[in-house]
Design an enzyme around this catalytic site. Structure first.
Site, PDB file in Angstrom:
ATOM      1  CE1 TYR A   1      -0.297  53.504  42.499  1.00 24.91           C
ATOM      2  CE2 TYR A   1      -1.289  53.322  40.322  1.00 24.91           C
ATOM      3  CZ  TYR A   1      -0.535  52.781  41.342  1.00 24.91           C
ATOM      4  OH  TYR A   1      -0.025  51.507  41.216  1.00 24.91           O
TER       5      TYR A   1
ATOM      6  NE  ARG B   1       1.904  54.278  39.008  1.00 30.34           N
ATOM      7  CZ  ARG B   1       1.111  54.796  38.074  1.00 30.34           C
ATOM      8  NH1 ARG B   1       0.531  55.960  38.263  1.00 30.34           N
ATOM      9  NH2 ARG B   1       0.912  54.169  36.945  1.00 30.34           N
ATOM     10  CG  ASP B   2       3.525  48.639  40.726  1.00 32.26           C
ATOM     11  OD1 ASP B   2       3.374  48.188  41.885  1.00 32.26           O
ATOM     12  OD2 ASP B   2       3.103  48.037  39.722  1.00 32.26           O
TER      13      ASP B   2
ATOM     14  CB  SER C   1       0.843  49.944  38.435  1.00 40.55           C
ATOM     15  OG  SER C   1      -0.402  49.372  38.145  1.00 40.55           O
TER      16      SER C   1
ATOM     17  CG  ASP D   1       0.134  48.817  46.179  1.00 40.56           C
ATOM     18  OD1 ASP D   1      -0.793  48.706  47.012  1.00 40.56           O
ATOM     19  OD2 ASP D   1       0.146  48.232  45.083  1.00 40.56           O
TER      20      ASP D   1
ATOM     21  CD1 TRP E   1       2.969  44.277  52.391  1.00 36.48           C
ATOM     22  CD2 TRP E   1       1.619  45.149  50.834  1.00 36.48           C
ATOM     23  NE1 TRP E   1       3.745  45.019  51.545  1.00 36.48           N
ATOM     24  CE2 TRP E   1       2.949  45.570  50.575  1.00 36.48           C
ATOM     25  CE3 TRP E   1       0.612  45.602  49.973  1.00 36.48           C
ATOM     26  CZ2 TRP E   1       3.272  46.405  49.494  1.00 36.48           C
ATOM     27  CZ3 TRP E   1       0.950  46.429  48.903  1.00 36.48           C
ATOM     28  CH2 TRP E   1       2.262  46.821  48.665  1.00 36.48           C
TER      29      TRP E   1
ATOM     30  CD1 TRP F   1       0.584  41.119  43.509  1.00 35.90           C
ATOM     31  CD2 TRP F   1      -0.284  42.224  41.759  1.00 35.90           C
ATOM     32  NE1 TRP F   1       1.594  41.298  42.586  1.00 35.90           N
ATOM     33  CE2 TRP F   1       1.094  41.986  41.501  1.00 35.90           C
ATOM     34  CE3 TRP F   1      -1.024  42.910  40.796  1.00 35.90           C
ATOM     35  CZ2 TRP F   1       1.729  42.396  40.327  1.00 35.90           C
ATOM     36  CZ3 TRP F   1      -0.386  43.326  39.622  1.00 35.90           C
ATOM     37  CH2 TRP F   1       0.972  43.071  39.402  1.00 35.90           C
TER      38      TRP F   1
ATOM     39  CE  LYS G   1      -8.035  47.849  38.801  1.00 41.29           C
ATOM     40  NZ  LYS G   1      -6.769  48.336  38.227  1.00 41.29           N
TER      41      LYS G   1
ATOM     42  CD  GLU H   1     -10.461  51.715  35.245  1.00 40.33           C
ATOM     43  OE1 GLU H   1      -9.408  51.885  35.902  1.00 40.33           O
ATOM     44  OE2 GLU H   1     -11.240  52.651  34.964  1.00 40.33           O
TER      45      GLU H   1
ATOM     46  CG  ASP I   1      -5.794  44.173  39.132  1.00 39.38           C
ATOM     47  OD1 ASP I   1      -6.172  45.280  39.551  1.00 39.38           O
ATOM     48  OD2 ASP I   1      -6.420  43.121  39.351  1.00 39.38           O
TER      49      ASP I   1
HETATM   50  C1  BGC Z   1      -3.231  51.287  37.157  1.00 40.08           C
HETATM   51  C2  BGC Z   1      -3.797  52.666  36.888  1.00 40.08           C
HETATM   52  C3  BGC Z   1      -5.304  52.624  36.907  1.00 40.08           C
HETATM   53  C4  BGC Z   1      -5.791  51.996  38.201  1.00 40.08           C
HETATM   54  C5  BGC Z   1      -7.281  51.845  38.252  1.00 40.08           C
HETATM   55  C6  BGC Z   1      -3.801  50.731  38.437  1.00 40.08           C
HETATM   56  O1  BGC Z   1      -3.391  49.417  38.605  1.00 40.08           O
HETATM   57  O2  BGC Z   1      -1.846  51.330  37.229  1.00 40.08           O
HETATM   58  O3  BGC Z   1      -3.350  53.096  35.636  1.00 40.08           O
HETATM   59  O4  BGC Z   1      -5.834  53.914  36.773  1.00 40.08           O
HETATM   60  O5  BGC Z   1      -5.211  50.729  38.392  1.00 40.08           O
HETATM   61  O6  BGC Z   1      -7.737  50.898  37.356  1.00 40.08           O
END
Ligand code: BGC
Length: 388
Positions: free
Chosen positions: A110, A115-116, A122, A161, A209, A309, A337, A341, A343
């Site tokens: 990733y 990105r994103d 992200s 994504d 999606w 999301w 995921k 952590e 989003d």
């Molecule tokens: C983040 C990453 C992270 C991943 C897992 C993504 O949304 O951009 O930095 O490692 O989630 O939590």
């Protein structure tokens, strides 16, 4: 002078020492292939990074029964995100631990340039145009490490994504700018990481999606185009779906089946999505087995819209990783995921603030994407199904 000589001597000695050996490693080379379900013979590894995050979270809990339940979350297998060049170090660190022979280490690739492209939360470290850096400092380095560990099995999720964004968000200038880098970058990743001890799943978003009737064919064709550009690599097994997502696997009728536009989407749950998109992939010439993220999908009915999301409020940990899916096309339920952590940040003044993280159904406050959110973790735990 004396000091610098001895430092140099030490450095030389250190590089001559063999790296630490995994005591529980297989003693022969692992041979995987895209024609087999790796999760039938290997268990998704519970990596030490998630374990450490969970352990730290446990330390903050005063409620003893909650703490006991929380500690068990650290033993759940999940994917390790290599989301920056610097974080490749996590892979080296993990490989220096004692990973059992029959465990497969899950990694998320990733770090594409730009990105994103359809969101902000992200946005990554590499800018559009930095494809050479993505290749030489990210993919090549990871491939080198995987080659150094032929006795270790790896399952890779390729660039969540990215290709779906090129299908549905190509009206955005950011996605137009990212397009070439995504296609070339993913093709390069597939080609370079096509190693005997590796299986790969290319990310295909989720049912809400690419599951829309009009997106199935273009979506499958986009993935197939990139896969063929990579030379149809043997270790590609299919797709990953619902990564960091919220969709139920087989809820019937589906969560959004009552909405006015439901007639335009038959992929009302992930099981249906894997069937429908899988059929389209077959026609387009792309492998079509799937892994589905069930890490945070225990509770439904929380989102105001299917596309919401970010840090959905009220969510709970879902089914633990297993190859027992009841569906031949679905290799495994996985935790993609790492639950707990974030989003994306809810701080409206942050550069990576995305309005989706400020929606009424998003949990607040939430830190930057990837950072730990203790309160969110506790919520996931309390709402988990099955319970811990
Ligand atoms: C983040 C990453 C992270 C991943 C897992 C993504 O949304 O951009 O930095 O490692 O989630 O939590």
């Amino acid at each position: 002078m004396k000091t610098s000589t001895s430092v140099l001597a030490l450095a030389t000695l250190a590089s001559a020492l063999p790296s630490r050996v995994n005591k529980r490693a297989c003693d022969t080379a692992v041979k995987l292939s895209g024609s087999e379900n790796v999760f039938k013979s290997y268990t998704l590894h519970a990596n030490s990074f998630y374990k450490a995050e969970v352990q730290a979270a446990v330390g903050k809990l005063t409620d003893q029964s909650l703490a006991t339940a929380a500690a068990k979350v650290g033993d759940v297998g999940s994917f390790l995100w290599l989301d920056t060049i610097a974080n490749i170090e996590k892979l080296r660190t993990e490989l220096a631990t004692d990973i059992p022979c029959k465990n497969v280490l899950g990694l998320v690739i990733y770090d594409l340039p730009g990105r994103d492209c359809a969101a902000k939360a992200s946005n990554g470290e590499l800018a559009v145009g930095e494809l050479p850096k993505y290749k030489s400092e990210y993919i090549d380095v990871i491939a080198g490490i995987l080659k150094e560990h032929p006795n270790q099995a790896f399952a890779l999720i390729i660039e969540p994504d990215s290709l779906p964004n090129l299908v549905t968000n190509i009206n955005l200038q950011t996605c137009q700018q990212s397009k070439q880098g995504y296609e070339d970058g993913v093709a390069y990743a597939l080609k370079t990481l096509n190693l005997p001890n590796v299986v790969m799943y290319v990310d295909a978003g989720h049912g809400g999606w690419l599951g829309w009737n009009d997106n199935l064919k273009p979506g499958a064709e986009e993935l197939a185009k990139v896969y063929k550009a990579a030379g149809s690599p043997s270790q590609v097994r299919g797709i990953s779906t619902n990564i960091a997502g919220w969709n139920a696997f087989d809820l019937t009728p589906g969560e959004f089946s009552g909405t006015s536009d439901a007639q335009y989407n038959k992929a009302q749950n992930e099981k249906l999505y894997v069937q429908l998109f899988g059929d389209a992939l077959k026609t387009a010439g792309h492998p079509n087995h799937a892994i589905v993220d069930t890490g945070r999908n225990a509770v439904t009915g929380l989102r105001e819209a299917w596309g919401n999301w970010c840090n959905v409020n009220g969510a709970g940990f879902g089914v633990r990783p297993t190859s027992d899916t009841g569906d031949e096309r679905v290799d495994a339920f996985v935790w993609g995921k790492p639950g707990g952590e974030s989003d994306g940040t809810s701080d409206t003044s942050a550069t990576r603030y995305d309005s989706f993280c400020g929606k009424p159904d998003a949990f607040k406050p939430s830190p930057e994407a990837g950072e730990w959110n203790q309160a969110y973790f506790e919520m996931l735990l309390k709402n988990s199904k099955p319970a811990f």
